[in-house]
Design an enzyme around this catalytic site. Structure first.
Site, PDB file in Angstrom:
ATOM      1  N   LYS A 178       8.458  -4.720 -14.917  1.00 32.50           N
ATOM      2  CA  LYS A 178       7.310  -5.566 -15.255  1.00 32.50           C
ATOM      3  C   LYS A 178       6.061  -4.676 -15.248  1.00 32.50           C
ATOM      4  O   LYS A 178       5.514  -4.351 -14.196  1.00 32.50           O
ATOM      5  CB  LYS A 178       7.217  -6.701 -14.224  1.00 32.50           C
ATOM      6  CG  LYS A 178       5.852  -7.296 -13.996  1.00 32.50           C
ATOM      7  CD  LYS A 178       5.309  -8.045 -15.192  1.00 32.50           C
ATOM      8  CE  LYS A 178       3.886  -8.509 -14.911  1.00 32.50           C
ATOM      9  NZ  LYS A 178       2.869  -7.517 -15.326  1.00 32.50           N
ATOM     10  N   GLU A 253       3.942   0.146  -2.544  1.00 33.61           N
ATOM     11  CA  GLU A 253       3.007   1.281  -2.653  1.00 33.61           C
ATOM     12  C   GLU A 253       1.664   0.672  -2.996  1.00 33.61           C
ATOM     13  O   GLU A 253       1.448   0.234  -4.133  1.00 33.61           O
ATOM     14  CB  GLU A 253       3.450   2.229  -3.779  1.00 33.61           C
ATOM     15  CG  GLU A 253       4.820   2.851  -3.590  1.00 33.61           C
ATOM     16  CD  GLU A 253       4.855   3.892  -2.492  1.00 33.61           C
ATOM     17  OE1 GLU A 253       3.790   4.438  -2.127  1.00 33.61           O
ATOM     18  OE2 GLU A 253       5.946   4.148  -1.961  1.00 33.61           O
ATOM     19  N   CYS A 287      -4.423   6.103  -6.907  1.00 35.42           N
ATOM     20  CA  CYS A 287      -4.294   5.484  -5.583  1.00 35.42           C
ATOM     21  C   CYS A 287      -4.613   6.485  -4.479  1.00 35.42           C
ATOM     22  O   CYS A 287      -5.128   6.119  -3.441  1.00 35.42           O
ATOM     23  CB  CYS A 287      -2.908   4.912  -5.408  1.00 35.42           C
ATOM     24  SG  CYS A 287      -1.648   6.046  -5.950  1.00 35.42           S
ATOM     25  N   GLU A 388     -11.355   0.041  -1.315  1.00 35.28           N
ATOM     26  CA  GLU A 388     -10.897   0.850  -2.450  1.00 35.28           C
ATOM     27  C   GLU A 388     -11.704   0.465  -3.699  1.00 35.28           C
ATOM     28  O   GLU A 388     -11.709  -0.695  -4.106  1.00 35.28           O
ATOM     29  CB  GLU A 388      -9.409   0.593  -2.697  1.00 35.28           C
ATOM     30  CG  GLU A 388      -8.850   1.482  -3.782  1.00 35.28           C
ATOM     31  CD  GLU A 388      -7.383   1.204  -4.066  1.00 35.28           C
ATOM     32  OE1 GLU A 388      -7.020   0.024  -4.200  1.00 35.28           O
ATOM     33  OE2 GLU A 388      -6.609   2.166  -4.152  1.00 35.28           O
TER      34      GLU A 388
HETATM   35  P1  NAD Z   1      -2.349  -5.328  -9.205  1.00 33.52           P
HETATM   36  O1  NAD Z   1      -1.886  -5.521  -7.816  1.00 33.52           O
HETATM   37  O2  NAD Z   1      -3.361  -6.253  -9.739  1.00 33.52           O
HETATM   38  O3  NAD Z   1      -1.105  -5.410 -10.218  1.00 33.52           O
HETATM   39  C1  NAD Z   1       0.019  -4.578 -10.108  1.00 33.52           C
HETATM   40  C2  NAD Z   1       1.183  -5.235 -10.817  1.00 33.52           C
HETATM   41  O4  NAD Z   1       1.531  -6.423 -10.123  1.00 33.52           O
HETATM   42  C3  NAD Z   1       0.887  -5.663 -12.251  1.00 33.52           C
HETATM   43  O5  NAD Z   1       2.020  -5.446 -13.051  1.00 33.52           O
HETATM   44  C4  NAD Z   1       0.629  -7.145 -12.104  1.00 33.52           C
HETATM   45  O6  NAD Z   1       0.890  -7.868 -13.287  1.00 33.52           O
HETATM   46  C5  NAD Z   1       1.616  -7.509 -11.019  1.00 33.52           C
HETATM   47  N1  NAD Z   1       1.314  -8.745 -10.287  1.00 33.52           N
HETATM   48  C6  NAD Z   1       0.111  -9.322 -10.080  1.00 33.52           C
HETATM   49  N2  NAD Z   1       0.265 -10.472  -9.394  1.00 33.52           N
HETATM   50  C7  NAD Z   1       1.586 -10.620  -9.148  1.00 33.52           C
HETATM   51  C8  NAD Z   1       2.377 -11.585  -8.463  1.00 33.52           C
HETATM   52  N3  NAD Z   1       1.825 -12.661  -7.903  1.00 33.52           N
HETATM   53  N4  NAD Z   1       3.697 -11.410  -8.398  1.00 33.52           N
HETATM   54  C9  NAD Z   1       4.286 -10.318  -8.935  1.00 33.52           C
HETATM   55  N5  NAD Z   1       3.593  -9.374  -9.607  1.00 33.52           N
HETATM   56  C10 NAD Z   1       2.258  -9.515  -9.701  1.00 33.52           C
HETATM   57  O7  NAD Z   1      -2.821  -3.814  -9.288  1.00 33.52           O
HETATM   58  P2  NAD Z   1      -3.515  -3.058 -10.513  1.00 33.52           P
HETATM   59  O8  NAD Z   1      -4.918  -3.557 -10.619  1.00 33.52           O
HETATM   60  O9  NAD Z   1      -2.633  -3.136 -11.705  1.00 33.52           O
HETATM   61  O10 NAD Z   1      -3.488  -1.551  -9.999  1.00 33.52           O
HETATM   62  C11 NAD Z   1      -4.423  -1.002  -9.153  1.00 33.52           C
HETATM   63  C12 NAD Z   1      -3.949  -0.994  -7.719  1.00 33.52           C
HETATM   64  O11 NAD Z   1      -2.706  -0.314  -7.616  1.00 33.52           O
HETATM   65  C13 NAD Z   1      -4.876  -0.254  -6.777  1.00 33.52           C
HETATM   66  O12 NAD Z   1      -5.048  -0.982  -5.606  1.00 33.52           O
HETATM   67  C14 NAD Z   1      -4.142   1.041  -6.474  1.00 33.52           C
HETATM   68  O13 NAD Z   1      -4.450   1.646  -5.268  1.00 33.52           O
HETATM   69  C15 NAD Z   1      -2.733   0.591  -6.514  1.00 33.52           C
HETATM   70  N6  NAD Z   1      -1.864   1.740  -6.740  1.00 33.52           N
HETATM   71  C16 NAD Z   1      -1.123   2.227  -5.688  1.00 33.52           C
HETATM   72  C17 NAD Z   1      -0.315   3.344  -5.860  1.00 33.52           C
HETATM   73  C18 NAD Z   1       0.500   3.905  -4.733  1.00 33.52           C
HETATM   74  O14 NAD Z   1       1.389   4.712  -5.004  1.00 33.52           O
HETATM   75  N7  NAD Z   1       0.271   3.545  -3.497  1.00 33.52           N
HETATM   76  C19 NAD Z   1      -0.250   3.955  -7.111  1.00 33.52           C
HETATM   77  C20 NAD Z   1      -1.024   3.441  -8.146  1.00 33.52           C
HETATM   78  C21 NAD Z   1      -1.817   2.321  -7.944  1.00 33.52           C
END
Ligand code: NAD
Length: 486
Positions: A178, A253, A287, A388
């Protein structure tokens, strides 16, 4: 405007639109124009993808493929990714605003490299024989987990997805990927290439649409055996709650606010150059971004002056130009969120030493371009130092000695990564030991390798990605077998 690219989900090896017929536009953040259309999947689409994955797993065509053949197919996928490098790099650049020189030289080749590492891993996954008390032959089997949901964010759409797809497939699982709503194109393309490489139908499905609809459906389904999620801490917390209903196996993550520490005995010019890269690479949408820069007081003025000058020289540009090093922020929503943090930083009493505003690259003010921003005189308790931002905004914080910096660096809800700059190796190892973060970089920053286990502590999540560790920790399950020899 050029013709709209229309892509479909991949379910059971076929290209499928949403059952509702609904689509969404992929917006190029450099032009603010829609350039592609993807299906907005429904709950029913999610169920179909889950059933396709389940059917393929139960049939066992992939699971029972000999390890070396699995490896060959994953290696072929890596070859196909490299053969389609230009197309994949352009899709990623248009979806996210990453400069084309980076998608060509980092995102795509590193993605291929992840598949090559796990292609090699297929033949090295094994259980153990264990000498137990009594007359028994006792061993463990390493089995695939089953149907896995892979949920990924938009900041490294291909690479983060590959770090989940490759180990999941290497272990014989069937998957539903997804991608984030705003960056689904390379995920779909990778699934198409996987079919071309010889992966059986239904093993690798791609489900596009809203996280709250299709992502949530994966988490809620009793058929999905495990979820690996990379994204924000808030969404990760929600997944833990809803995943508890089915006692879902989870790997999270999440976010970070990583400390990057410069001691006064460091190679200061190199540390400054790398501190800028640590926060401004990928416009800070990393991240592990070194978003809190701790500088020892005796070199504080020198570092802040040189760093601000460096930031002022970094000019964002059209990401499709070969020479561009800094692209636009990924979306309007992200641009507004980062701009709000800049306002909060100023209001909270930090000194704005560079950037802090929108930038016009000469296309009539279009695009979500932000100047690299440096706040100095930041207190670690300020909101900009604790939350963040996920954008090109650096907080520079002063420290006196090792104890002081350890206390401040660990004073955060997160624990993803950290950097240490010093020529005193003894001190470097001592500090590495005391920093509460999943990764420590000494005299370097943001290094990754498919062989290196990666993951966070505290509210940055749990579980390891990459390396053989990920296979044993998450992508397989261990079964114990006792055989009576009496
Ligand atoms: P997000 O949490 O908004 O979304 C991530 C994914 O989750 C997307 O595909 C989204 O559609 C899905 N999602 C959202 N709500 C959901 C739900 N209720 N159920 C299941 N899936 C759902 O994050 P983002 O804005 O896409 O990305 C940025 C964030 O990701 C930042 O906080 C960043 O730190 C984090 N990140 C972490 C790492 C790591 O390795 N720790 C790496 C990259 C990004």
């Amino acid at each position: 405007m050029s013709e709209l690219l229309k892509k479909q989900m991949i379910i059971d090896g076929k290209q499928i639109g949403s059952l509702s017929g609904e689509t969404s536009l992929s917006i190029n953040p450099a032009t603010e124009e829609g350039f592609a259309e993807i299906p907005m999947g429904t709950k029913e689409d999610a169920e179909n993808a889950i059933l396709a994955a389940k059917k393929s797993f139960d049939l066992g065509k992939w699971r029972n493929t000999p390890p070396s053949k699995k490896g060959k197919i994953l290696w072929k996928l890596a070859d196909l990714i490299m053969a389609n490098r230009q197309e994949l790099a352009e899709l990623e650049t248009k979806d996210t605003g990453k400069p084309i020189r980076e998608t060509m030289s980092i995102d795509v080749p590193m993605t291929a490299d992840v598949f090559r590492f796990f292609a090699g891993a297929t033949t090295k996954i094994h259980g153990e024989t264990i000498p137990v008390n009594g007359n028994f032959f006792h061993y463990t089997l390493r089995e695939p987990v089953g149907v896995m949901g892979l949920i990924v964010p938009w900041n490294f759409p291909m690479l983060i997805a590959a770090r989940k797809i490759a180990p999941a497939l290497a272990c014989g699982n069937s998957i539903i990927l997804k991608p984030a709503e705003i960056s689904s194109l390379t995920a779909i393309r990778m699934a198409e290439l996987a079919l071309e490489a010889g992966l059986p139908e239904g093993v690798f499905n791609v489900l596009t649409g809203k996280g709250s609809v299709v992502g949530q459906a994966l988490v809620d389904s009793p058929i999905v055996d495990a979820i690996t999620f990379t994204g924000s801490t808030g969404v990760g917390q929600g997944l833990m709650k809803s995943g508890s209903v089915n006692v879902k196996k989870l790997s999270l993550e999440l976010g970070g606010k990583s400390p990057n520490i410069v001691f006064d005995d460091a190679n200061v010019d190199l540390a400054i150059k790398m501190a800028a890269a640590a926060i401004f690479y990928n416009k800070g949408e990393v991240c592990t971004a070194g978003s809190r820069l701790f500088v020892q007081e005796s070199i504080y003025d020198e570092v802040t002056e040189k760093l601000s000058a460096r930031a002022n020289k970094m000019v964002p540009g059209d990401p499709m130009n070969e020479g561009t090093r800094l692209g636009p922020v990924v979306s309007k929503a992200q641009f507004d969120s980062v701009s709000e943090y800049i306002r909060l930083g100023k209001e909270g009493g930090a000194k704005l030493s560079a950037g802090g505003e929108k930038f016009d690259i000469g296309n009539g003010g279009k695009g979500y371009f932000l100047k690299p921003t440096v706040f100095t005189d930041v207190d670690n308790k300020m909101q900009i130092a604790q939350e963040e931002i996920f954008g090109p905004v650096l907080s520079v914080i002063k420290f006196t000695d090792t104890d002081d910096v350890i206390r401040q660096a660990n004073d955060t809800a997160f624990g993803l990564a950290s950097g240490i700059w010093t020529n005193d190796l003894k001190k470097a190892h001592q500090v590495a030991n005391r920093i509460n973060a999943g990764t420590v970089w000494i005299n370097t920053y943001n290094m990754y390798d498919a062989a290196s286990p990666y993951g966070g502590f505290k509210m940055s999540g749990f579980g390891k990605e990459s390396g053989m560790e990920s296979i044993y920790e998450f992508y397989t399950k261990s079964k114990t077998v006792w055989v009576d020899l009496n």
